[in-house]
Design a protein around this motif. Sequence first.
Motif, PDB file in Angstrom:
ATOM      1  N   MET A   1       0.685  -1.362  -0.151  1.00 48.75           N
ATOM      2  CA  MET A   1       0.007   0.325   0.082  1.00 48.75           C
ATOM      3  C   MET A   1       0.953   0.944   0.197  1.00 48.75           C
ATOM      4  N   GLU A   2       0.975   2.527  -1.343  1.00 45.60           N
ATOM      5  CA  GLU A   2       1.571   3.684  -1.181  1.00 45.60           C
ATOM      6  C   GLU A   2       1.229   4.696  -0.093  1.00 45.60           C
ATOM      7  N   THR A   3       2.072   5.115   0.520  1.00 44.01           N
ATOM      8  CA  THR A   3       1.022   6.359   0.785  1.00 44.01           C
ATOM      9  C   THR A   3       1.956   7.610   0.677  1.00 44.01           C
ATOM     10  N   THR A   4       1.020   8.643   0.343  1.00 51.03           N
ATOM     11  CA  THR A   4       1.432  10.067  -0.008  1.00 51.03           C
ATOM     12  C   THR A   4       1.526  10.877   1.293  1.00 51.03           C
ATOM     13  N   LYS A   5       2.464  11.787   1.221  1.00 50.49           N
ATOM     14  CA  LYS A   5       2.742  12.992   2.019  1.00 50.49           C
ATOM     15  C   LYS A   5       2.238  14.235   1.427  1.00 50.49           C
ATOM     16  N   PRO A   6       1.439  14.885   2.209  1.00 52.87           N
ATOM     17  CA  PRO A   6       0.895  16.316   1.401  1.00 52.87           C
ATOM     18  C   PRO A   6       2.027  17.161   1.395  1.00 52.87           C
ATOM     19  N   VAL A   7       1.685  17.847   0.419  1.00 57.41           N
ATOM     20  CA  VAL A   7       2.957  18.925   0.398  1.00 57.41           C
ATOM     21  C   VAL A   7       2.413  20.490   0.838  1.00 57.41           C
ATOM     22  N   VAL A   8       3.346  20.543   1.330  1.00 54.96           N
ATOM     23  CA  VAL A   8       3.733  22.213   1.938  1.00 54.96           C
ATOM     24  C   VAL A   8       3.455  23.101   1.439  1.00 54.96           C
ATOM     25  N   ILE A   9       3.017  24.099   0.695  1.00 56.86           N
ATOM     26  CA  ILE A   9       3.376  25.037   0.202  1.00 56.86           C
ATOM     27  C   ILE A   9       3.545  26.585   1.077  1.00 56.86           C
ATOM     28  N   ILE A  10       4.601  26.839   1.343  1.00 57.81           N
ATOM     29  CA  ILE A  10       4.461  28.283   2.329  1.00 57.81           C
ATOM     30  C   ILE A  10       4.641  28.796   0.786  1.00 57.81           C
ATOM     31  N   ALA A  11       4.288  29.908   0.565  1.00 62.33           N
ATOM     32  CA  ALA A  11       4.469  31.556   0.255  1.00 62.33           C
ATOM     33  C   ALA A  11       4.560  32.630   1.072  1.00 62.33           C
ATOM     34  N   GLU A  12       5.313  33.630  -0.134  1.00 64.65           N
ATOM     35  CA  GLU A  12       5.406  34.994   0.636  1.00 64.65           C
ATOM     36  C   GLU A  12       4.937  34.988   1.741  1.00 64.65           C
ATOM     37  N   MET A  27       7.177  29.200  12.260  1.00 67.35           N
ATOM     38  CA  MET A  27       5.688  29.474  11.408  1.00 67.35           C
ATOM     39  C   MET A  27       6.501  28.406  10.718  1.00 67.35           C
ATOM     40  N   ILE A  28       6.926  28.227   9.955  1.00 63.67           N
ATOM     41  CA  ILE A  28       7.681  27.400   8.872  1.00 63.67           C
ATOM     42  C   ILE A  28       8.002  25.808   9.262  1.00 63.67           C
ATOM     43  N   LYS A  29       8.498  25.596  10.116  1.00 62.32           N
ATOM     44  CA  LYS A  29       9.319  24.910  11.264  1.00 62.32           C
ATOM     45  C   LYS A  29       7.894  24.546  11.375  1.00 62.32           C
ATOM     46  N   LYS A  30       6.797  24.717  12.422  1.00 64.60           N
ATOM     47  CA  LYS A  30       5.163  24.023  12.444  1.00 64.60           C
ATOM     48  C   LYS A  30       4.651  23.926  11.479  1.00 64.60           C
ATOM     49  N   ARG A  31       4.717  24.281  10.266  1.00 57.68           N
ATOM     50  CA  ARG A  31       3.990  23.730   9.391  1.00 57.68           C
ATOM     51  C   ARG A  31       4.652  22.529   8.802  1.00 57.68           C
ATOM     52  N   VAL A  32       5.683  22.731   8.673  1.00 58.29           N
ATOM     53  CA  VAL A  32       6.110  20.822   7.574  1.00 58.29           C
ATOM     54  C   VAL A  32       6.127  19.974   9.160  1.00 58.29           C
ATOM     55  N   GLY A  33       6.899  19.986  10.482  1.00 60.09           N
ATOM     56  CA  GLY A  33       6.681  19.063  10.806  1.00 60.09           C
ATOM     57  C   GLY A  33       8.055  18.482  10.755  1.00 60.09           C
ATOM     58  N   ASN A  34       8.007  17.587  11.380  1.00 62.12           N
ATOM     59  CA  ASN A  34       9.463  16.229  11.505  1.00 62.12           C
ATOM     60  C   ASN A  34       9.299  15.580  10.674  1.00 62.12           C
ATOM     61  N   GLY A  35       8.030  15.288   9.177  1.00 64.25           N
ATOM     62  CA  GLY A  35       8.644  14.023   8.284  1.00 64.25           C
ATOM     63  C   GLY A  35      10.026  14.920   7.434  1.00 64.25           C
ATOM     64  N   PRO A  36      10.077  13.664   6.346  1.00 67.79           N
ATOM     65  CA  PRO A  36      11.092  14.293   5.118  1.00 67.79           C
ATOM     66  C   PRO A  36      10.456  15.559   4.542  1.00 67.79           C
ATOM     67  N   ALA A  37      11.462  16.664   4.732  1.00 67.07           N
ATOM     68  CA  ALA A  37      11.149  17.907   3.462  1.00 67.07           C
ATOM     69  C   ALA A  37      12.184  17.923   2.458  1.00 67.07           C
ATOM     70  N   TYR A  38      11.808  18.555   1.385  1.00 64.11           N
ATOM     71  CA  TYR A  38      12.173  18.930   0.303  1.00 64.11           C
ATOM     72  C   TYR A  38      12.301  20.684   0.295  1.00 64.11           C
ATOM     73  N   LEU A  39      13.097  21.392  -0.159  1.00 63.71           N
ATOM     74  CA  LEU A  39      12.657  23.425  -0.150  1.00 63.71           C
ATOM     75  C   LEU A  39      13.263  23.692  -1.214  1.00 63.71           C
ATOM     76  N   THR A  40      12.470  24.007  -1.914  1.00 63.91           N
ATOM     77  CA  THR A  40      12.585  24.592  -3.394  1.00 63.91           C
ATOM     78  C   THR A  40      12.216  25.970  -3.292  1.00 63.91           C
ATOM     79  N   PHE A  41      13.794  26.925  -3.626  1.00 58.45           N
ATOM     80  CA  PHE A  41      13.713  28.233  -3.360  1.00 58.45           C
ATOM     81  C   PHE A  41      13.147  28.792  -4.391  1.00 58.45           C
ATOM     82  N   ASP A  42      12.045  29.623  -4.447  1.00 59.66           N
ATOM     83  CA  ASP A  42      12.122  30.572  -5.810  1.00 59.66           C
ATOM     84  C   ASP A  42      12.456  31.736  -5.562  1.00 59.66           C
ATOM     85  N   ILE A  43      13.158  32.494  -5.949  1.00 60.11           N
ATOM     86  CA  ILE A  43      14.186  33.623  -6.708  1.00 60.11           C
ATOM     87  C   ILE A  43      13.008  34.573  -6.158  1.00 60.11           C
ATOM     88  N   ASP A  44      12.246  34.520  -6.578  1.00 59.22           N
ATOM     89  CA  ASP A  44      11.254  35.959  -6.673  1.00 59.22           C
ATOM     90  C   ASP A  44      10.657  36.056  -5.341  1.00 59.22           C
TER      91      ASP A  44
END
Length: 156
Positions: A1-12, A27-44
């Motif tokens: 059974m495959e489980t997916t993690k929700p994508v958390v988008i933290i916008a400006e 706020m970012i730490k609380k929203r992301v939590g303890n699970g694995p995270a991938y950070l995409t930094f949008d320069i804009d």
Amino acid sequence: METTKPVVIIAEAGLNHNGSLEKAIEMIKKRVGNGPAYLTFDIDFIDPAFAPGTGTPEAGGFTGYDGIEIVRGLTDINFVGYDMVEVMPQYDPADITSLLAANIMYEFISLIAIKFHLLNWYSGWSSSLINLSLTFQLAHVIEQADMPIPKNINAM
């Protein structure tokens, strides 16, 4: 059974310019939590006064310093990867956007180094192996940013 993690988008818009950077980081730490995270930094995310070389400049963004400080504050997040998007050097003849992007990528590598150092502190790995790995990674980031490699990179 495959489980997916929700994508958390933290916008400006979710971060408060009038509050402290510490509050934004919490706020970012609380929203992301303890699970694995991938950070995409949008320069804009950064105001075009500090990063004009982007395809979608957003007036009223954060300063370059704010962006770096936010990334530095994310040491407790379990990052599994990072990337930087929307950097368009052809729109920035002074190359300040590329320089800022390279500095933020350096901060990403620093977060990896902190995590790697803490994990290996207890297992007795050699710090020279850590330094060699980080030097090689930093040289790769500098090369990708089309910047000259400093002569004293091995001292880092």
